[in-house]
Write a protein that holds these residues in place. Sequence first.
Motif, PDB file in Angstrom:
ATOM      1  N   VAL A 230      35.566  42.774  42.200  1.00 41.13           N
ATOM      2  CA  VAL A 230      35.754  43.874  41.251  1.00 41.13           C
ATOM      3  C   VAL A 230      34.494  44.740  41.178  1.00 41.13           C
ATOM      4  O   VAL A 230      33.395  44.270  41.460  1.00 41.13           O
TER       5      VAL A 230
ATOM      6  N   GLY B 214      35.378  46.592  36.332  1.00 40.64           N
ATOM      7  CA  GLY B 214      36.313  45.473  36.285  1.00 40.64           C
ATOM      8  C   GLY B 214      37.567  45.656  37.117  1.00 40.64           C
ATOM      9  O   GLY B 214      38.492  44.865  37.022  1.00 40.64           O
ATOM     10  N   TYR B 215      37.602  46.692  37.957  1.00 43.16           N
ATOM     11  CA  TYR B 215      38.761  46.944  38.808  1.00 43.16           C
ATOM     12  C   TYR B 215      38.529  46.394  40.206  1.00 43.16           C
ATOM     13  O   TYR B 215      37.424  46.486  40.748  1.00 43.16           O
TER      14      TYR B 215
END
Length: 72
Positions: free
Chosen positions: A36, A40-41
């Motif tokens: 990530v 947070g992706y």
Amino acid sequence: MGKQTYKITLKKERCKECLLCIEVCPSKALGVSKDVNKKGYRYIIAVGEDKCIGCARCIMMCPDSGIEIHEN
């Protein structure tokens, strides 16, 4: 004369995992990382850069200008 090749540059910190680029890629040159980014992706990665045909559909679809393609 050989096949034209392309270098895909992905800006992982701009990616928000919308997957639009993957959906429009006719050659399946992009995939999703297991890691990530700072937001947070899971970010997009080149999984088959040799498959890229330089159509730039991914560039046009990316809402965050996170993809560049250059001729080798």
